[in-house]
Design a protein around this motif. Sequence first.
Motif, mmCIF file in Angstrom:
data_model
loop_
_atom_site.group_PDB
_atom_site.id
_atom_site.type_symbol
_atom_site.label_atom_id
_atom_site.label_comp_id
_atom_site.label_asym_id
_atom_site.label_seq_id
_atom_site.Cartn_x
_atom_site.Cartn_y
_atom_site.Cartn_z
ATOM 1 N N ARG A 55 -9.792 3.587 -9.165
ATOM 2 C CA ARG A 55 -9.201 2.964 -10.362
ATOM 3 C C ARG A 55 -8.758 1.551 -9.994
ATOM 4 N N GLU A 102 -6.188 7.620 -15.343
ATOM 5 C CA GLU A 102 -5.583 6.474 -16.023
ATOM 6 C C GLU A 102 -5.700 6.733 -17.518
ATOM 7 N N THR A 108 -2.478 3.583 -2.950
ATOM 8 C CA THR A 108 -2.368 2.730 -4.135
ATOM 9 C C THR A 108 -1.902 1.344 -3.701
ATOM 10 N N TRP A 109 -2.732 0.347 -3.975
ATOM 11 C CA TRP A 109 -2.398 -1.027 -3.613
ATOM 12 C C TRP A 109 -1.764 -1.699 -4.832
ATOM 13 N N GLU A 110 -0.496 -2.077 -4.696
ATOM 14 C CA GLU A 110 0.257 -2.680 -5.792
ATOM 15 C C GLU A 110 0.449 -4.167 -5.538
ATOM 16 N N ALA A 143 -12.453 1.188 -4.766
ATOM 17 C CA ALA A 143 -11.319 1.805 -5.464
ATOM 18 C C ALA A 143 -11.840 2.712 -6.566
ATOM 19 N N ARG A 163 -3.682 -1.754 -8.395
ATOM 20 C CA ARG A 163 -2.963 -2.032 -9.636
ATOM 21 C C ARG A 163 -2.283 -3.396 -9.540
ATOM 22 N N ASP A 213 0.856 -1.183 0.000
ATOM 23 C CA ASP A 213 0.000 0.000 0.000
ATOM 24 C C ASP A 213 0.891 1.231 0.000
ATOM 25 N N GLU A 265 -5.690 12.382 -10.296
ATOM 26 C CA GLU A 265 -4.876 11.568 -11.209
ATOM 27 C C GLU A 265 -5.765 10.659 -12.049
ATOM 28 N N PHE A 285 -9.180 1.723 -1.230
ATOM 29 C CA PHE A 285 -7.980 2.314 -1.809
ATOM 30 C C PHE A 285 -8.404 3.365 -2.837
ATOM 31 N N ASP A 286 -7.486 4.232 -3.177
ATOM 32 C CA ASP A 286 -7.728 5.096 -4.333
ATOM 33 C C ASP A 286 -7.533 4.291 -5.607
ATOM 34 N N THR A 287 -6.445 3.503 -5.649
ATOM 35 C CA THR A 287 -6.093 2.743 -6.849
ATOM 36 C C THR A 287 -5.635 1.346 -6.465
#
Length: 226
Positions: free
Chosen positions: A56, A97, A10-12, A54, A34, A6, A95, A30-32
């Motif tokens: 995105r 995408e 943004t969770w990657e 989320a 990915r 996190d 932001e 989350f906001d994003t």
Amino acid sequence: MPCGTDLGGTWEIKESCKLICPNPSCAFAFDTVRVFPDGELLIDDTVDSTTIFARRFVVESNGKLIAGTEDKPFTSQFEIVLTGDSSDQDNPSIEKEDLGHGAGVLPYSKVLLGKGASTISLHGMHKTSWVKLAATAPAGSTDLILAEEPEGWKQGDQLLVPTTGFGPQTGENEIVTLVKVKGKIVIILEVLKFDHYGASPDSRLNGEVGVLTRNVRITGSNDKHE
């Protein structure tokens, strides 16, 4: 915090990651989200429900999002809720995408996106999506006589009985609650407010009944837009 990383909202996910819920029901925000190339997000199917909020949700090329497969459908409740406001699209501080199109590149403030060679497998329990009426369902009735027996419809499911009228009658859609399925007859909780035509010898001209309740869903949240 679930597996993955996190980074300020943004969770990657860069490797295989099973989203485990320690409680009967869990919600993650989350906001994003990915999922990177060769990353894989698997949703736990042993709990009652899992929800991911989320703005995105992006699965990159060769990434995977798995919540059930065609051969092994997801049996519990899973929902992706896309957040954000309509005004975000025109807000330069939000932001986006960027996604290439034939006409160039378009920015998206709210999106569930699977890029080329990605896998998004969302398979809930099978249900017949919709069935034609075999007889007119009159106002005041609690029975729907269908052309065929629906599969997977259960007590408590929300059904849509669309309007079959014209002109001022075009707004006569009704959402009702299923009580019981008896072969081709569906008994509902609410009394119908309008007539729904189903008496044509050509069944294609009859009204239909669709099921709205699903255990795997993608929805949108936009409290500022009515």
